[in-house]
Scaffold this motif. Structure first.
Motif, PDB file in Angstrom:
ATOM      1  N   ALA A 140      -4.769   3.116  -2.480  1.00 44.12           N
ATOM      2  CA  ALA A 140      -3.798   1.951  -1.938  1.00 44.12           C
ATOM      3  C   ALA A 140      -2.982   2.697  -1.115  1.00 44.12           C
ATOM      4  N   ASP A 141      -2.652   2.119   0.082  1.00 48.71           N
ATOM      5  CA  ASP A 141      -1.492   2.557   0.997  1.00 48.71           C
ATOM      6  C   ASP A 141      -0.698   1.257   1.209  1.00 48.71           C
ATOM      7  N   ILE A 142       0.484   1.481   1.310  1.00 49.31           N
ATOM      8  CA  ILE A 142       1.496   0.330   1.684  1.00 49.31           C
ATOM      9  C   ILE A 142       1.038  -0.403   3.069  1.00 49.31           C
ATOM     10  N   GLY A 143       0.663   0.477   3.981  1.00 47.80           N
ATOM     11  CA  GLY A 143       0.146   0.179   5.323  1.00 47.80           C
ATOM     12  C   GLY A 143      -1.205  -0.082   5.494  1.00 47.80           C
ATOM     13  N   HIS A 144      -2.059   0.040   4.365  1.00 46.74           N
ATOM     14  CA  HIS A 144      -3.307  -0.502   4.313  1.00 46.74           C
ATOM     15  C   HIS A 144      -3.959  -1.699   5.181  1.00 46.74           C
ATOM     16  N   ARG A 145      -4.705  -1.788   5.893  1.00 47.83           N
ATOM     17  CA  ARG A 145      -5.057  -2.927   6.710  1.00 47.83           C
ATOM     18  C   ARG A 145      -6.324  -3.513   6.038  1.00 47.83           C
ATOM     19  N   GLY A 146      -7.101  -2.867   5.132  1.00 51.83           N
ATOM     20  CA  GLY A 146      -8.054  -3.555   4.434  1.00 51.83           C
ATOM     21  C   GLY A 146      -9.458  -3.446   5.192  1.00 51.83           C
ATOM     22  N   ASP A 147      -9.287  -3.009   6.476  1.00 51.94           N
ATOM     23  CA  ASP A 147     -10.516  -3.195   7.352  1.00 51.94           C
ATOM     24  C   ASP A 147     -11.519  -1.892   7.369  1.00 51.94           C
ATOM     25  N   GLY A 148     -11.137  -0.960   6.605  1.00 51.72           N
ATOM     26  CA  GLY A 148     -11.857   0.254   6.547  1.00 51.72           C
ATOM     27  C   GLY A 148     -11.454   1.194   7.655  1.00 51.72           C
ATOM     28  N   THR A 149     -10.427   1.248   8.220  1.00 51.74           N
ATOM     29  CA  THR A 149     -10.076   2.016   9.346  1.00 51.74           C
ATOM     30  C   THR A 149      -8.839   2.955   9.142  1.00 51.74           C
ATOM     31  N   ASP A 150      -8.485   2.902   7.916  1.00 48.72           N
ATOM     32  CA  ASP A 150      -7.200   3.501   7.528  1.00 48.72           C
ATOM     33  C   ASP A 150      -7.549   4.898   6.924  1.00 48.72           C
ATOM     34  N   ASP A 151      -6.503   5.787   7.659  1.00 48.86           N
ATOM     35  CA  ASP A 151      -6.628   7.174   6.821  1.00 48.86           C
ATOM     36  C   ASP A 151      -5.787   7.349   5.705  1.00 48.86           C
ATOM     37  N   LEU A 152      -6.724   7.395   4.546  1.00 44.31           N
ATOM     38  CA  LEU A 152      -6.072   7.529   3.219  1.00 44.31           C
ATOM     39  C   LEU A 152      -6.069   8.907   2.562  1.00 44.31           C
ATOM     40  N   ASP A 153      -5.659  10.108   3.501  1.00 52.58           N
ATOM     41  CA  ASP A 153      -5.914  11.443   3.106  1.00 52.58           C
ATOM     42  C   ASP A 153      -4.699  11.672   1.894  1.00 52.58           C
ATOM     43  N   GLU A 154      -3.612  10.933   2.201  1.00 49.97           N
ATOM     44  CA  GLU A 154      -2.564  10.860   1.266  1.00 49.97           C
ATOM     45  C   GLU A 154      -1.933   9.686   0.899  1.00 49.97           C
ATOM     46  N   PRO A 155      -2.577   8.910  -0.086  1.00 49.52           N
ATOM     47  CA  PRO A 155      -2.412   7.583  -0.101  1.00 49.52           C
ATOM     48  C   PRO A 155      -1.145   7.541  -1.076  1.00 49.52           C
ATOM     49  N   ASP A 156      -0.395   6.359  -1.015  1.00 49.51           N
ATOM     50  CA  ASP A 156       0.880   6.315  -1.706  1.00 49.51           C
ATOM     51  C   ASP A 156       0.585   6.043  -3.308  1.00 49.51           C
ATOM     52  N   THR A 157      -0.596   5.546  -3.546  1.00 56.59           N
ATOM     53  CA  THR A 157      -1.045   5.283  -4.770  1.00 56.59           C
ATOM     54  C   THR A 157      -2.689   5.817  -5.038  1.00 56.59           C
ATOM     55  N   SER A 158      -3.156   6.320  -5.779  1.00 59.25           N
ATOM     56  CA  SER A 158      -4.497   6.748  -6.155  1.00 59.25           C
ATOM     57  C   SER A 158      -4.750   6.862  -7.806  1.00 59.25           C
ATOM     58  N   GLY A 159      -6.060   6.402  -8.090  1.00 64.09           N
ATOM     59  CA  GLY A 159      -6.385   6.503  -9.344  1.00 64.09           C
ATOM     60  C   GLY A 159      -7.745   6.803  -9.431  1.00 64.09           C
ATOM     61  N   ARG A 160      -8.183   7.403 -10.689  1.00 60.60           N
ATOM     62  CA  ARG A 160      -9.588   7.721 -10.879  1.00 60.60           C
ATOM     63  C   ARG A 160     -10.045   6.981 -12.185  1.00 60.60           C
ATOM     64  N   LEU A 161     -11.225   6.471 -12.315  1.00 55.62           N
ATOM     65  CA  LEU A 161     -11.617   5.761 -13.457  1.00 55.62           C
ATOM     66  C   LEU A 161     -13.210   6.460 -13.840  1.00 55.62           C
ATOM     67  N   ILE A 162     -13.148   6.769 -15.194  1.00 51.91           N
ATOM     68  CA  ILE A 162     -14.401   7.573 -15.591  1.00 51.91           C
ATOM     69  C   ILE A 162     -14.895   6.844 -16.768  1.00 51.91           C
ATOM     70  N   LEU A 163     -16.276   6.466 -16.848  1.00 51.49           N
ATOM     71  CA  LEU A 163     -16.790   5.897 -17.972  1.00 51.49           C
ATOM     72  C   LEU A 163     -17.644   7.032 -18.512  1.00 51.49           C
TER      73      LEU A 163
END
Length: 197
Positions: A49-72
């Motif tokens: 997630a990024d505070i400025g994320h537009r939700g249209d797939g065009t964002d550059d999230l190389d350094e997102p404000d928040t990131s997570g990994r989920l493993i099963l």
């Protein structure tokens, strides 16, 4: 010649149910290579997630404000510590303001992001454990131009109580956890912005 490993149908159903979850538009989901050797079968994804994320797939999230990994993880033979044959492992890192890191309640608040997400999604779980860590990184020498980074990191693992492999609620809970860590408002609530006029 070694025998081919056949993926259990229950694990395939579990992975499909996780991949089918569609998060809110501010979050970006990407497939990951699951870490080997943790269990006979594994599946992984990242959510950013990024505070400025537009939700249209065009964002550059190389350094997102928040990131997570989920493993099963899945071991058909089961593991005693898991209390079952499946185990979820997650990691979330969120950027904080420097003044937030001195708050003694931050670890409890961070943990509540996870427990509240479980309650809201209805994801059944047992053997829940984890940590919340506050970190500050200040760079020196040739890296002094880089800004200081203050983060909170949450690591957790739990076993799902659903026995049919339908784990969509756990994926939904994880997405809600990342959204809370990012400071996104609850769905259906818009933030107020100042008018420029």
């Amino acid at each position: 010649m070694p025998e081919a490993i056949i993926t259990p149908p229950l694990f395939r159903r579990a992975a499909a149910s996780l991949a089918a979850v569609r998060p809110r538009p501010e979050l970006v989901v990407r497939d990951l290579d699951a870490p080997p050797r943790l269990a006979p079968f594994s599946w992984a994804t990242s959510v950013e997630a990024d505070i400025g994320h537009r939700g249209d797939g065009t964002d550059d999230l190389d350094e997102p404000d928040t990131s997570g990994r989920l493993i099963l993880l899945h071991d058909p033979e089961g593991q005693e510590k898991w209390e079952g044959t499946f185990r979820f492992v997650c990691f979330v890192q969120a950027r904080m303001e420097p003044e937030q890191l001195g708050d003694e309640m931050l670890p409890q608040v961070g943990w509540s992001w996870l427990t509240d997400a479980f309650a809201e999604s209805g994801a059944g779980h047992t053997a829940l454990s984890g940590t919340v860590t506050q970190t500050s990184s200040v760079r020196f020498g040739g890296m002094e131009a880089a800004p200081r980074e203050d983060d909170v990191e949450l690591r957790a693992s739990w076993s799902p109580t659903e026995s049919d492999g339908e784990f969509g609620r756990h994926a939904a809970a994880f997405c809600a956890l990342v959204a809370s860590a990012a400071g996104l408002p609850p769905l259906g609530i818009r933030t107020l912005s100042r008018s420029s006029g």
